[in-house]
Motif scaffolding. Structure first.
Motif, PDB file in Angstrom:
ATOM      1  N   LYS A 222     120.933 -47.118 -40.277  1.00 50.41           N
ATOM      2  CA  LYS A 222     120.657 -48.509 -39.930  1.00 50.41           C
ATOM      3  C   LYS A 222     119.338 -48.933 -40.583  1.00 50.41           C
ATOM      4  CE  LYS A 222     120.834 -47.544 -35.541  1.00 50.41           C
ATOM      5  NZ  LYS A 222     120.840 -47.664 -34.066  1.00 50.41           N
ATOM      6  N   THR A 223     118.893 -50.148 -40.287  1.00 53.90           N
ATOM      7  CA  THR A 223     117.647 -50.642 -40.873  1.00 53.90           C
ATOM      8  C   THR A 223     116.468 -49.767 -40.480  1.00 53.90           C
ATOM      9  OG1 THR A 223     118.590 -52.851 -40.565  1.00 53.90           O
ATOM     10  CG2 THR A 223     116.317 -52.745 -41.292  1.00 53.90           C
ATOM     11  N   ASP A 224     116.631 -48.964 -39.432  1.00 61.86           N
ATOM     12  CA  ASP A 224     115.573 -48.040 -39.018  1.00 61.86           C
ATOM     13  C   ASP A 224     115.181 -47.079 -40.137  1.00 61.86           C
ATOM     14  OD1 ASP A 224     115.305 -49.077 -36.503  1.00 61.86           O
ATOM     15  OD2 ASP A 224     116.602 -47.622 -35.525  1.00 61.86           O
ATOM     16  N   GLN A 225     116.024 -46.938 -41.135  1.00 62.79           N
ATOM     17  CA  GLN A 225     115.701 -46.083 -42.268  1.00 62.79           C
ATOM     18  C   GLN A 225     114.412 -46.531 -42.961  1.00 62.79           C
ATOM     19  OE1 GLN A 225     118.295 -47.616 -45.987  1.00 62.79           O
ATOM     20  NE2 GLN A 225     119.475 -47.450 -44.098  1.00 62.79           N
ATOM     21  N   MET A 226     114.015 -47.785 -42.762  1.00 64.61           N
ATOM     22  CA  MET A 226     112.796 -48.297 -43.373  1.00 64.61           C
ATOM     23  C   MET A 226     111.562 -48.086 -42.496  1.00 64.61           C
ATOM     24  SD  MET A 226     113.269 -49.361 -46.394  1.00 64.61           S
ATOM     25  CE  MET A 226     114.648 -49.718 -47.501  1.00 64.61           C
ATOM     26  N   ARG A 227     111.747 -47.489 -41.321  1.00 67.37           N
ATOM     27  CA  ARG A 227     110.594 -47.135 -40.506  1.00 67.37           C
ATOM     28  C   ARG A 227     109.975 -45.851 -41.051  1.00 67.37           C
ATOM     29  NH1 ARG A 227     112.108 -47.590 -34.165  1.00 67.37           N
ATOM     30  NH2 ARG A 227     109.942 -46.860 -34.045  1.00 67.37           N
ATOM     31  N   VAL A 228     108.697 -45.673 -40.783  1.00 70.12           N
ATOM     32  CA  VAL A 228     108.012 -44.474 -41.258  1.00 70.12           C
ATOM     33  C   VAL A 228     107.352 -43.759 -40.080  1.00 70.12           C
ATOM     34  CG1 VAL A 228     106.301 -43.526 -42.852  1.00 70.12           C
ATOM     35  CG2 VAL A 228     107.640 -45.524 -43.530  1.00 70.12           C
ATOM     36  N   GLY A 229     106.222 -44.290 -39.624  1.00 65.43           N
ATOM     37  CA  GLY A 229     105.486 -43.626 -38.557  1.00 65.43           C
ATOM     38  C   GLY A 229     105.547 -44.380 -37.247  1.00 65.43           C
ATOM     39  N   THR A 230     104.711 -43.948 -36.319  1.00 70.22           N
ATOM     40  CA  THR A 230     104.660 -44.527 -34.985  1.00 70.22           C
ATOM     41  C   THR A 230     104.333 -46.018 -35.043  1.00 70.22           C
ATOM     42  OG1 THR A 230     103.857 -42.394 -34.182  1.00 70.22           O
ATOM     43  CG2 THR A 230     103.575 -44.292 -32.727  1.00 70.22           C
ATOM     44  N   PRO A 231     105.086 -46.852 -34.338  1.00 62.22           N
ATOM     45  CA  PRO A 231     104.840 -48.304 -34.386  1.00 62.22           C
ATOM     46  C   PRO A 231     103.497 -48.683 -33.778  1.00 62.22           C
ATOM     47  CG  PRO A 231     106.489 -47.786 -32.728  1.00 62.22           C
ATOM     48  CD  PRO A 231     106.259 -46.524 -33.500  1.00 62.22           C
ATOM     49  N   GLN A 232     102.916 -49.762 -34.300  1.00 64.94           N
ATOM     50  CA  GLN A 232     101.631 -50.282 -33.810  1.00 64.94           C
ATOM     51  C   GLN A 232     101.899 -51.097 -32.547  1.00 64.94           C
ATOM     52  OE1 GLN A 232     103.092 -51.026 -37.012  1.00 64.94           O
ATOM     53  NE2 GLN A 232     101.401 -51.542 -38.366  1.00 64.94           N
ATOM     54  N   VAL A 233     101.864 -50.448 -31.412  1.00 69.52           N
ATOM     55  CA  VAL A 233     102.319 -51.061 -30.161  1.00 69.52           C
ATOM     56  C   VAL A 233     101.514 -52.299 -29.792  1.00 69.52           C
ATOM     57  CG1 VAL A 233     102.539 -50.712 -27.670  1.00 69.52           C
ATOM     58  CG2 VAL A 233     103.323 -48.943 -29.254  1.00 69.52           C
ATOM     59  N   LEU A 234     100.188 -52.215 -29.823  1.00 70.41           N
ATOM     60  CA  LEU A 234      99.385 -53.367 -29.411  1.00 70.41           C
ATOM     61  C   LEU A 234      99.578 -54.546 -30.357  1.00 70.41           C
ATOM     62  CD1 LEU A 234      96.072 -51.625 -28.249  1.00 70.41           C
ATOM     63  CD2 LEU A 234      98.036 -52.364 -26.877  1.00 70.41           C
ATOM     64  N   ALA A 235      99.612 -54.267 -31.657  1.00 66.67           N
ATOM     65  CA  ALA A 235      99.795 -55.339 -32.636  1.00 66.67           C
ATOM     66  C   ALA A 235     101.166 -55.985 -32.496  1.00 66.67           C
ATOM     67  CB  ALA A 235      99.602 -54.797 -34.047  1.00 66.67           C
ATOM     68  N   MET A 236     102.202 -55.179 -32.281  1.00 65.51           N
ATOM     69  CA  MET A 236     103.546 -55.735 -32.130  1.00 65.51           C
ATOM     70  C   MET A 236     103.687 -56.492 -30.825  1.00 65.51           C
ATOM     71  SD  MET A 236     106.291 -53.101 -33.752  1.00 65.51           S
ATOM     72  CE  MET A 236     105.942 -52.298 -35.318  1.00 65.51           C
ATOM     73  N   THR A 237     102.982 -56.041 -29.793  1.00 66.37           N
ATOM     74  CA  THR A 237     103.000 -56.761 -28.523  1.00 66.37           C
ATOM     75  C   THR A 237     102.396 -58.152 -28.676  1.00 66.37           C
ATOM     76  OG1 THR A 237     102.885 -54.704 -27.259  1.00 66.37           O
ATOM     77  CG2 THR A 237     102.186 -56.715 -26.136  1.00 66.37           C
ATOM     78  N   ALA A 238     101.294 -58.231 -29.423  1.00 67.42           N
ATOM     79  CA  ALA A 238     100.677 -59.532 -29.685  1.00 67.42           C
ATOM     80  C   ALA A 238     101.609 -60.425 -30.491  1.00 67.42           C
ATOM     81  CB  ALA A 238      99.351 -59.339 -30.429  1.00 67.42           C
ATOM     82  N   LEU A 239     102.238 -59.868 -31.516  1.00 64.43           N
ATOM     83  CA  LEU A 239     103.171 -60.636 -32.341  1.00 64.43           C
ATOM     84  C   LEU A 239     104.355 -61.116 -31.515  1.00 64.43           C
ATOM     85  CD1 LEU A 239     104.459 -61.705 -34.936  1.00 64.43           C
ATOM     86  CD2 LEU A 239     105.173 -59.358 -35.464  1.00 64.43           C
ATOM     87  N   ASN A 240     104.874 -60.241 -30.670  1.00 63.04           N
ATOM     88  CA  ASN A 240     106.027 -60.619 -29.843  1.00 63.04           C
ATOM     89  C   ASN A 240     105.694 -61.824 -28.972  1.00 63.04           C
ATOM     90  OD1 ASN A 240     108.723 -60.141 -28.951  1.00 63.04           O
ATOM     91  ND2 ASN A 240     107.919 -59.206 -27.093  1.00 63.04           N
ATOM     92  N   ALA A 241     104.488 -61.841 -28.412  1.00 66.56           N
ATOM     93  CA  ALA A 241     104.066 -62.988 -27.606  1.00 66.56           C
ATOM     94  C   ALA A 241     103.885 -64.230 -28.467  1.00 66.56           C
ATOM     95  CB  ALA A 241     102.761 -62.655 -26.878  1.00 66.56           C
ATOM     96  N   ALA A 242     103.354 -64.058 -29.670  1.00 66.42           N
ATOM     97  CA  ALA A 242     103.120 -65.191 -30.563  1.00 66.42           C
ATOM     98  C   ALA A 242     104.419 -65.887 -30.947  1.00 66.42           C
ATOM     99  CB  ALA A 242     102.384 -64.720 -31.818  1.00 66.42           C
ATOM    100  N   LEU A 243     105.503 -65.137 -31.004  1.00 68.86           N
ATOM    101  CA  LEU A 243     106.786 -65.710 -31.411  1.00 68.86           C
ATOM    102  C   LEU A 243     107.398 -66.615 -30.341  1.00 68.86           C
ATOM    103  CD1 LEU A 243     108.404 -62.583 -33.130  1.00 68.86           C
ATOM    104  CD2 LEU A 243     107.388 -64.578 -34.258  1.00 68.86           C
ATOM    105  N   ASP A 244     106.858 -66.578 -29.134  1.00 70.51           N
ATOM    106  CA  ASP A 244     107.431 -67.388 -28.045  1.00 70.51           C
ATOM    107  C   ASP A 244     107.452 -68.878 -28.371  1.00 70.51           C
ATOM    108  OD1 ASP A 244     107.793 -65.089 -26.572  1.00 70.51           O
ATOM    109  OD2 ASP A 244     106.162 -65.491 -25.135  1.00 70.51           O
TER     110      ASP A 244
END
Length: 410
Positions: free
Chosen positions: A270-292
């Motif tokens: 799946k598209t997960d093949q383009m993942r590499v390392g551990t996700p940036q949790v705090l940064a993604m949490t901020a982005l997720n809120a920004a998308l609201d």
């Protein structure tokens, strides 16, 4: 379109998107015309981040990966971005930086077209994309060729030698917009793959990856998506390519079963093949809120307001500042949500503007750029900005020693 202050006030009162401004924390006395470099702070992000730090991380500790579903943030955030760029659920993930994603996708594309060695791009592309192509060439094979042509010559340059066409949809200097659908169709007609950089597109106007039949796309989230400085990027892989991973960065999160801890690498299908390392949790949490905020409008409405704002701006600047030369297309449908002007003293002019509360930016050698983020810009902002620009130009207020001293970031 010359409008007085009363007419501008009426336009703002009639603006159906004016209420979106309340979703952002903007400093008093600032007219922010640099959302094409870094979006403004969404007002909900601070509380969300505080909760993520103090409650999720602070109280849940390692349990947060499961009880707060941190592990699936790349997919969850990716699916929200997918809606904004015309992609299906499950075809886009949030991960890493734009530069890293360019490298992954170029390597994959070259692998998918082993008999071809040409990466075609244009001289208006953002340099990091070109740098990553050059790095791939040096790492993999001297046979790979990065072929650069003028932006207007891309279509004619597509031929049977091209493995992948790598194009940024909106030129970062001028705002010139490529025709994604037409160029992708031409690329496919000669057997080439199409990679699109959406850094200056996502969140600014409607993008149609699926409709255009793009093979791959990358982009950042800190511009019109307002994810914050250094926010994680995203990468799109068309469904037909998801079973053919060529990602050379074979990190554990791209593995088909990362927590099996196999010693050999088996890529996700799946598209997960383009993942590499551990996700940036705090940064993604901020982005997720920004998308609201995008849940409260449509990209079509944002584009319509962007055009009105930028057309007003161009009209006012051309009337007030004949010494500034328009560097962007005059047709609003052929440019992104930005307007650029050229001037031999562009850098000190921009520093003088910033000092007076009008924030844009400068791009070498002579471009001053102004981004139009309809989520938080008003028509009054645009008119006031034009007045201040006129004052700076007419009075040569830019010609002071402090405005000529270049900072590291321009």
């Amino acid at each position: 379109m010359e409008l007085d202050a009363v007419s501008i006030e009426q336009k703002d009162q009639q603006d159906q998107l004016a209420h979106l401004r309340q979703h952002f924390s903007l400093p008093e006395g600032v007219i922010y015309l640099d959302g094409n470099s870094l979006g403004a702070l969404p007002s909900n992000v601070s509380a969300v981040l505080q909760n993520a730090v103090e409650e999720q991380w602070g109280q849940s500790l390692i349990k947060g990966w499961n009880c707060h579903n941190w592990i699936d943030l790349p997919s969850r955030v990716g699916n929200r971005i997918a809606k904004l760029v015309g992609a299906d659920e499950g075809t886009l993930i949030c991960a890493d930086s734009t530069s890293l994603n360019v490298f992954k996708v170029l390597a994959t594309a070259i692998k998918l077209r082993p008999d071809r060695k040409v990466i075609l791009s244009d001289t208006g592309n953002f340099p990091t994309d070109l740098y990553m192509a050059q790095g791939l060439k040096e790492l993999v094979s001297d046979e790979i060729e990065l072929r650069l042509v003028a932006p207007e010559d891309v279509e004619d340059a597509l031929d049977e030698t091209v493995a992948v066409m790598m194009i940024t949809e909106v030129d970062y200097r001028t705002g010139r917009k490529h025709d994604m659908k037409a160029l992708t169709q031409k690329a496919h007609s000669v057997g080439a793959l199409a990679l699109w950089d959406l850094c200056h597109s996502a969140g600014a106007f409607p993008v149609h990856l699926k409709e255009a039949k793009a093979d791959f796309a990358v982009g950042c989230s800190y511009k019109y998506l307002n994810g914050g400085p250094g926010a994680p990027a995203f990468v799109y892989v068309a469904p037909k390519h998801q079973g053919s991973s060529g990602n050379p960065l074979t990190g554990w999160m791209g593995h088909n079963a990362p927590f099996a801890f196999d010693l050999g690498y088996a890529p996700s299908v799946k598209t997960d093949q383009m993942r590499v390392g551990t996700p940036q949790v705090l940064a993604m949490t901020a982005l997720n809120a920004a998308l609201d905020v995008f849940d409260h409008t449509t990209l079509e409405a944002l584009q319509a307001k962007s055009i009105e704002l930028s057309e007003l701006f161009i009209s006012e600047i051309q009337r007030r500042c004949p010494g500034l030369e328009l560097a962007s297309p005059t047709d609003p449908l052929k440019r992104g949500s930005q307007v650029s002007f050229s001037h031999e003293h562009g850098y000190p002019i921009m520093q003088a503007l910033i000092d007076r509360g009008v924030i844009g930016d400068f791009r070498a050698p002579n471009i001053i750029r102004f981004g139009f983020a309809p989520l938080y810009l008003s028509f009054a902002d645009v008119l006031k900005a034009a007045e201040i620009i006129e004052e700076v130009i007419a009075g040569n207020l830019w010609d002071k020693p402090q405005y000529h001293q270049k900072s590291k970031v321009t």
